[in-house]
Scaffold this motif. Structure first.
Motif, mmCIF file in Angstrom:
data_model
loop_
_atom_site.group_PDB
_atom_site.id
_atom_site.type_symbol
_atom_site.label_atom_id
_atom_site.label_comp_id
_atom_site.label_asym_id
_atom_site.label_seq_id
_atom_site.Cartn_x
_atom_site.Cartn_y
_atom_site.Cartn_z
ATOM 1 N N GLU A 1 101.023 -0.028 -32.388
ATOM 2 C CA GLU A 1 102.303 -0.498 -31.859
ATOM 3 C C GLU A 1 102.392 -0.238 -30.359
ATOM 4 O O GLU A 1 101.921 0.793 -29.868
ATOM 5 N N ILE A 2 103.054 -1.152 -29.658
ATOM 6 C CA ILE A 2 103.254 -1.003 -28.217
ATOM 7 C C ILE A 2 104.285 0.093 -27.958
ATOM 8 O O ILE A 2 105.354 0.101 -28.563
ATOM 9 N N CYS A 3 103.940 1.020 -27.090
ATOM 10 C CA CYS A 3 104.838 2.115 -26.727
ATOM 11 C C CYS A 3 104.942 2.181 -25.206
ATOM 12 O O CYS A 3 103.955 2.026 -24.503
ATOM 13 N N THR A 4 106.147 2.417 -24.727
ATOM 14 C CA THR A 4 106.372 2.606 -23.295
ATOM 15 C C THR A 4 106.460 4.103 -23.025
ATOM 16 O O THR A 4 107.248 4.810 -23.637
ATOM 17 N N PHE A 5 105.638 4.576 -22.116
ATOM 18 C CA PHE A 5 105.634 5.993 -21.755
ATOM 19 C C PHE A 5 106.536 6.173 -20.537
ATOM 20 O O PHE A 5 106.255 5.642 -19.470
ATOM 21 N N PRO A 6 107.636 6.921 -20.698
ATOM 22 C CA PRO A 6 108.634 7.047 -19.630
ATOM 23 C C PRO A 6 108.106 7.755 -18.383
ATOM 24 O O PRO A 6 108.586 7.511 -17.284
ATOM 25 N N CYS A 7 107.116 8.620 -18.529
ATOM 26 C CA CYS A 7 106.587 9.371 -17.394
ATOM 27 C C CYS A 7 105.890 8.460 -16.381
ATOM 28 O O CYS A 7 105.995 8.670 -15.175
ATOM 29 N N CYS A 8 105.206 7.456 -16.842
ATOM 30 C CA CYS A 8 104.439 6.564 -15.962
ATOM 31 C C CYS A 8 104.977 5.138 -15.929
ATOM 32 O O CYS A 8 104.471 4.309 -15.178
ATOM 33 N N LYS A 9 105.926 4.854 -16.791
ATOM 34 C CA LYS A 9 106.480 3.498 -16.912
ATOM 35 C C LYS A 9 105.381 2.477 -17.223
ATOM 36 O O LYS A 9 105.379 1.372 -16.732
ATOM 37 N N ARG A 10 104.439 2.891 -18.044
ATOM 38 C CA ARG A 10 103.353 2.008 -18.477
ATOM 39 C C ARG A 10 103.368 1.938 -19.994
ATOM 40 O O ARG A 10 103.983 2.772 -20.659
ATOM 41 N N THR A 11 102.665 0.955 -20.525
ATOM 42 C CA THR A 11 102.616 0.782 -21.977
ATOM 43 C C THR A 11 101.188 0.919 -22.489
ATOM 44 O O THR A 11 100.226 0.698 -21.753
ATOM 45 N N ALA A 12 101.088 1.276 -23.745
ATOM 46 C CA ALA A 12 99.815 1.333 -24.460
ATOM 47 C C ALA A 12 100.126 1.086 -25.928
ATOM 48 O O ALA A 12 101.274 1.196 -26.355
ATOM 49 N N LYS A 13 99.121 0.726 -26.681
ATOM 50 C CA LYS A 13 99.287 0.572 -28.127
ATOM 51 C C LYS A 13 98.682 1.797 -28.791
ATOM 52 O O LYS A 13 97.528 2.142 -28.539
#
Length: 154
Positions: free
Chosen positions: A119-131
């Protein structure tokens, strides 16, 4: 004669534009966008599951393809060298040399993006996404781009 050989392997992305990666330590799969993974601002890639920095996130499919491509290339080069030796030793030579049959090529199967249960997740620390795995999304995961453990992932 150029002694360098250049080969390239195209790693496909899924429908959302994410490429599959595998941690060499824990074996966990995750995906990142090529733009994020190749960004100069990202010094290391961290595994979202174990939080370690791996030397290589190459999947087994990519590694197998690279080995097969290299094996095929080396076998062809050896065969060509023996064929040249066979041609040069034909005339008036005491020693006869036969190159034999051309070696069998290993299958060079194309790489598939695979593993769609992420699932796509947004990481608030870097404002980037990963699955990442859905379980990691619930329990918390390490940011692949800075290594911070995030417990509240969007």
């Amino acid at each position: 004669m150029d002694d360098e050989i250049h080969m390239s392997i195209s790693i496909p992305t899924d429908d959302d534009g994410y490429a599959l990666l595998k941690c060499e330590y824990c074996g966990s799969f995750f995906k990142g966008t090529p733009a994020d993974l190749q960004d100069d601002g990202v010094l290391n890639i961290f595994c979202p599951s174990c939080g370690l920095i791996s030397d290589s996130y190459v999947t087994d499919d990519v590694l197998e393809l690279a080995i097969n491509m290299t094996t095929n290339l080396v076998n062809d080069m050896i065969y060509d060298a023996f064929k040249d030796l066979e041609r040069h030793n034909r005339k008036n030579s005491i020693i006869k040399f036969k190159a034999g049959k051309k070696p069998h090529h290993e299958a060079e199967d194309p790489i598939r993006s695979g593993i769609e249960a992420l699932e796509i997740c947004t990481f608030p620390c870097c404002k980037r996404t990963a699955k990442i795995k859905p379980l990691l999304k619930m329990t918390g995961a390490y940011c692949p781009f800075c290594g911070v453990k995030n417990y509240e992932i969007e």
